[in-house]
Design a protein around this motif. Structure first.
Motif, PDB file in Angstrom:
ATOM      1  N   GLY A  71       0.984  -0.973   0.143  1.00 23.63           N
ATOM      2  CA  GLY A  71      -0.158  -0.091   0.470  1.00 23.63           C
ATOM      3  C   GLY A  71       0.339   1.103   0.131  1.00 23.63           C
ATOM      4  O   GLY A  71       0.025   2.133  -0.644  1.00 23.63           O
ATOM      5  N   GLN A  72       2.294   1.124   0.495  1.00 23.98           N
ATOM      6  CA  GLN A  72       2.880   2.183   0.445  1.00 23.98           C
ATOM      7  C   GLN A  72       2.988   2.732  -0.618  1.00 23.98           C
ATOM      8  O   GLN A  72       3.810   4.121  -1.033  1.00 23.98           O
ATOM      9  CB  GLN A  72       4.654   2.203   1.708  1.00 23.98           C
ATOM     10  CG  GLN A  72       3.717   2.259   2.610  1.00 23.98           C
ATOM     11  CD  GLN A  72       3.548   3.136   3.679  1.00 23.98           C
ATOM     12  OE1 GLN A  72       4.253   4.014   3.708  1.00 23.98           O
ATOM     13  NE2 GLN A  72       2.139   3.287   3.626  1.00 23.98           N
ATOM     14  N   GLU A 121       1.455   1.909  -3.358  1.00 24.85           N
ATOM     15  CA  GLU A 121       1.142   2.175  -4.253  1.00 24.85           C
ATOM     16  C   GLU A 121      -0.104   3.694  -3.955  1.00 24.85           C
ATOM     17  O   GLU A 121      -0.345   4.617  -4.749  1.00 24.85           O
ATOM     18  CB  GLU A 121      -1.032   1.519  -4.067  1.00 24.85           C
ATOM     19  CG  GLU A 121      -0.678  -0.396  -4.674  1.00 24.85           C
ATOM     20  CD  GLU A 121      -1.326  -0.561  -4.559  1.00 24.85           C
ATOM     21  OE1 GLU A 121      -2.757  -0.487  -4.105  1.00 24.85           O
ATOM     22  OE2 GLU A 121      -1.584  -1.208  -5.802  1.00 24.85           O
ATOM     23  N   ALA A 122       0.187   4.105  -2.967  1.00 21.51           N
ATOM     24  CA  ALA A 122      -0.340   5.665  -2.409  1.00 21.51           C
ATOM     25  C   ALA A 122       0.912   6.567  -2.867  1.00 21.51           C
ATOM     26  O   ALA A 122       0.561   7.243  -3.341  1.00 21.51           O
ATOM     27  CB  ALA A 122       0.160   5.400  -0.522  1.00 21.51           C
ATOM     28  N   GLY A 123       1.733   5.744  -2.587  1.00 17.71           N
ATOM     29  CA  GLY A 123       3.221   6.653  -3.789  1.00 17.71           C
ATOM     30  C   GLY A 123       2.570   6.964  -5.361  1.00 17.71           C
ATOM     31  O   GLY A 123       3.020   8.238  -5.948  1.00 17.71           O
ATOM     32  N   LEU A 124       2.507   5.791  -5.535  1.00 21.01           N
ATOM     33  CA  LEU A 124       2.047   6.097  -6.847  1.00 21.01           C
ATOM     34  C   LEU A 124       1.105   7.001  -7.739  1.00 21.01           C
ATOM     35  O   LEU A 124       0.790   7.507  -8.527  1.00 21.01           O
ATOM     36  CB  LEU A 124       2.143   4.307  -7.921  1.00 21.01           C
ATOM     37  CG  LEU A 124       3.385   3.730  -8.071  1.00 21.01           C
ATOM     38  CD1 LEU A 124       2.970   2.351  -8.510  1.00 21.01           C
ATOM     39  CD2 LEU A 124       4.426   4.017  -8.829  1.00 21.01           C
ATOM     40  N   SER A 125       0.039   6.500  -6.683  1.00 19.07           N
ATOM     41  CA  SER A 125      -1.263   6.904  -7.244  1.00 19.07           C
ATOM     42  C   SER A 125      -0.940   8.662  -6.869  1.00 19.07           C
ATOM     43  O   SER A 125      -2.240   9.264  -7.549  1.00 19.07           O
ATOM     44  CB  SER A 125      -2.525   6.659  -5.552  1.00 19.07           C
ATOM     45  OG  SER A 125      -3.156   7.629  -5.698  1.00 19.07           O
ATOM     46  N   VAL A 126      -0.237   8.916  -5.931  1.00 19.76           N
ATOM     47  CA  VAL A 126      -0.585  10.772  -5.976  1.00 19.76           C
ATOM     48  C   VAL A 126       0.774  11.134  -7.104  1.00 19.76           C
ATOM     49  O   VAL A 126       1.036  12.121  -6.746  1.00 19.76           O
ATOM     50  CB  VAL A 126       0.209  11.401  -4.557  1.00 19.76           C
ATOM     51  CG1 VAL A 126      -0.773  11.240  -3.406  1.00 19.76           C
ATOM     52  CG2 VAL A 126       2.000  10.523  -4.170  1.00 19.76           C
ATOM     53  N   GLY A 127       1.549   9.902  -7.933  1.00 23.84           N
ATOM     54  CA  GLY A 127       2.024  10.342  -9.031  1.00 23.84           C
ATOM     55  C   GLY A 127       3.681  10.270  -9.233  1.00 23.84           C
ATOM     56  O   GLY A 127       4.503  10.889 -10.242  1.00 23.84           O
ATOM     57  N   MET A 128       4.061  10.189  -8.471  1.00 25.98           N
ATOM     58  CA  MET A 128       5.458   9.722  -8.263  1.00 25.98           C
ATOM     59  C   MET A 128       6.419   8.888  -9.191  1.00 25.98           C
ATOM     60  O   MET A 128       4.905   7.411  -9.545  1.00 25.98           O
ATOM     61  CB  MET A 128       5.705   9.147  -7.008  1.00 25.98           C
ATOM     62  CG  MET A 128       5.724  10.255  -5.181  1.00 25.98           C
ATOM     63  SD  MET A 128       6.926  10.394  -3.820  1.00 25.98           S
ATOM     64  CE  MET A 128       5.551  10.006  -3.493  1.00 25.98           C
ATOM     65  N   THR A 129       7.062   8.452  -9.446  1.00 19.97           N
ATOM     66  CA  THR A 129       7.416   7.764 -10.601  1.00 19.97           C
ATOM     67  C   THR A 129       8.022   6.561  -9.854  1.00 19.97           C
ATOM     68  O   THR A 129       8.238   6.754  -8.367  1.00 19.97           O
ATOM     69  CB  THR A 129       8.646   8.243 -11.227  1.00 19.97           C
ATOM     70  OG1 THR A 129       9.908   8.838 -10.252  1.00 19.97           O
ATOM     71  CG2 THR A 129       8.736   8.997 -12.247  1.00 19.97           C
ATOM     72  N   ASP A 130       8.508   5.393 -10.442  1.00 24.96           N
ATOM     73  CA  ASP A 130       8.820   4.375  -9.246  1.00 24.96           C
ATOM     74  C   ASP A 130      10.118   4.584  -8.743  1.00 24.96           C
ATOM     75  O   ASP A 130      10.400   4.284  -6.559  1.00 24.96           O
ATOM     76  CB  ASP A 130       9.360   3.113 -10.175  1.00 24.96           C
ATOM     77  CG  ASP A 130       7.844   2.545 -10.802  1.00 24.96           C
ATOM     78  OD1 ASP A 130       7.442   1.692 -10.293  1.00 24.96           O
ATOM     79  OD2 ASP A 130       7.718   2.307 -11.951  1.00 24.96           O
ATOM     80  N   GLN A 190      11.133   7.958  -7.520  1.00 21.10           N
ATOM     81  CA  GLN A 190      10.523   8.380  -6.097  1.00 21.10           C
ATOM     82  C   GLN A 190      10.163   7.867  -5.306  1.00 21.10           C
ATOM     83  O   GLN A 190      10.452   8.405  -3.163  1.00 21.10           O
ATOM     84  CB  GLN A 190      10.144   9.910  -7.040  1.00 21.10           C
ATOM     85  CG  GLN A 190      10.222  10.569  -7.928  1.00 21.10           C
ATOM     86  CD  GLN A 190       9.507  11.579  -8.480  1.00 21.10           C
ATOM     87  OE1 GLN A 190       8.493  11.178  -8.654  1.00 21.10           O
ATOM     88  NE2 GLN A 190      10.397  12.956  -8.915  1.00 21.10           N
TER      89      GLN A 190
END
Ligand SMILES: Nc1ncnc2c1ncn2[C@@H]1O[C@H](COP(=O)(O)OP(=O)(O)OP(=O)(O)O)[C@@H](O)[C@H]1O
Ligand SMILES: [Mg+2]
Lengths: 249, 225
Positions: free
Chosen positions: B120-121, B123-132, B134
């Protein structure tokens, strides 16, 4: 704002989304309801490209991606068109409340730190958590964590917000505070929302439209009063009975 | 029984003075090990093609052979085959050997730590638009580092102890000095007792520091749930 055509998602032999067609107007709030395991989460996750669709086209805010033809760059761009609020909050555990909100502002949107902090504090004020800005997620209640997660999404000013059962991991007494924050956003900002929820009362009150999903297809779609008072399909009637929404029928 | 306590005490400062070299080997090897392990762990985490099998082969080789053999192989063996290795100092060979050896274990600790960070951590990062990348840098690595902390302390203690093998490559550190003094005076017991005490106290001090760091991180409301 959202235009989905022929969206399919398969996990191995299982077809979880079976050709979804969906149009959502700017500022529209759509509640997605349906029995467990019918692909509600999967639909949202595909829109946010946390899952890559097997087939179909997804268009959000003018950016259209077709399954199988997306580039990595397009996927990152698509993820910036919407933000997801998860059932279990998923706050960054290594960041305090303020940093949870500012991280993507700084890293993704390149907003200078000072401005990001100012904006984040304004959002914290709106959701009533300014006094918690230095706390770490593990020290907050579920309701507080979910409000921060919503704040994290608000800060990015995406035109679309996707909520996947935002209150179902919460103690009943904490549900209200989260729902009222969502209500507040939908009233004050013109955010387009897709909300998967089992809170029928909330769905009725907040949504412009109810989407009833079953077996990976949209079985019924209509205005809240219509859906809850006079459902057209047999499946929807059974589903509502199951939720004992007698007062709406 | 002839135990010359005064000799042991007299030689203690001399042997102790080589702690610098021992720590230098351990610290340099630790820094390289962390960097190298990080790279190969990320290769394995993302299952990067071509590199992953190469990395796996290396891990297999270095786990399946003794450190001493590896050190000899690098210092004496390679020099025979490849002329560039002739100028390799014993110190450099030790650091290279210990880095390769330690990394083959450390990567597993790191992988465990990375995998302990809930999906989930990410996915949360990807969801706010960060790259893998980042997400890896800002979310996963800090949390994994926190989890890996205690194990890293133990790896460092192992490096301090294993650095005693450097004396076989002619590096003058604690063990080398103890051996030299022991051989020249025939007071082996006294000299090795001194080495024994120095290593033991070193390990203890590192453990105490490690615990202090742990407590500090916990107070800071760290990431461990
Ligand atoms: N990563 C995955 N791999 C394999 N199968 C999956 C995966 N994710 C979901 N599924 C399957 O897809 C189906 C739909 O799952 P989904 O989570 O979208 O349902 P849902 O409507 O959100 O249900 P709920 O109300 O319980 O959250 C389920 O049968 C689930 O087992
Ligand atoms: Mg779900």
């Amino acid at each position: 704002m959202i235009h989905v055509q022929g969206l399919r998602k398969e996990f191995g032999p299982n077809t979880v989304l079976d050709g979804i067609n969906l149009d959502v107007a700017p500022g529209e709030v759509v509640a997605v309801v349906g029995p467990s395991g019918t692909g509600k989460s999967t639909l949202l996750r595909c829109l946010n490209y946390l899952e890559a669709p097997t087939a179909g086209t997804i268009e959000i805010d003018g950016l259209a991606l077709t399954a199988g033809q997306e580039t990595r760059k397009q996927i990152y761009a698509m993820r910036q068109k919407s933000t997801m609020i998860f059932q279990n909050f998923c706050l960054f555990q290594n960041k305090n409340v303020l940093e949870n909100i500012t991280l993507a502002m700084e890293v993704v949107q390149h907003i200078p730190k000072e401005r990001a902090v100012d904006q984040a504090r304004e959002i914290l004020r709106q959701i009533g958590l300014l006094d918690k800005q230095d706390s770490y997620p593990s020290t907050l209640s579920g309701g507080q964590q979910q409000r921060v997660a919503i704040g994290r999404a608000m800060a990015l000013h995406t035109k679309v917000m996707l909520f996947d059962e935002p209150t179902s991991a919460l103690d009943p007494c904490l549900v209200g505070e989260v729902l009222s924050v969502i209500q507040q956003i939908s009233q004050e900002h013109n955010t387009t929302m897709l909300i998967v929820t089992h809170e029928m009362q909330f769905a009725h009150d907040i949504a412009n439209r109810i989407l009833f999903l079953e077996g990976g297809s949209i079985v019924e779609s209509g205005a809240p009063d219509e859906f809850f008072y006079s459902p057209k399909t047999e499946r929807a009637k059974q589903f509502l009975q199951y939720y004992s929404m007698k007062r709406y029928q | 029984m002839n135990f010359d306590l005064s000799y042991a005490i007299r030689q203690f400062p001399t042997i102790l003075s080589y702690t610098g070299m021992t720590l230098r080997i351990a610290i340099v090897a630790m820094v390289f090990s962390v960097l190298f392990s990080l790279i190969i762990t990320i290769v394995r985490y993302y299952r990067i093609p071509v590199l992953t099998p190469v990395v796996n082969l290396y891990i297999d080789l270095f786990r399946g052979t003794p450190l001493l053999v590896q050190l000899f192989f690098i210092y004496y063996g390679l020099a025979q085959l490849f002329p560039i290795f002739v100028n390799l100092s014993g110190y450099a060979a030790t650091v290279i050997g210990m880095t390769l050896n330690t990394s083959s274990y450390m990567t597993e600790d790191m992988r465990g730590a990375l995998e302990s960070v809930p999906r989930g951590q990410v996915e949360a990062g990807l969801s706010v638009g960060m790259t893998d990348l980042q997400v890896m840098r800002h979310v996963i690595l800090p949390q994994a580092a926190r989890v890996a902390m205690p194990v890293m302390g133990n790896e460092f203690i192992s490096l301090v102890k294993n650095s005693s093998m450097a004396f076989t490559l002619g590096v003058r550190e604690i063990m080398a000095e103890a051996s030299l003094l022991g051989t020249s005076s025939s007071n082996y017991f006294e000299c090795y007792l001194d080495a024994f005490i120095v290593y033991f106290v070193l390990s203890k001090i590192i453990t105490i520091l490690q615990n202090a760091v742990e407590r500090y991180l916990n107070r800071r409301g760290g990431a461990v749930r």
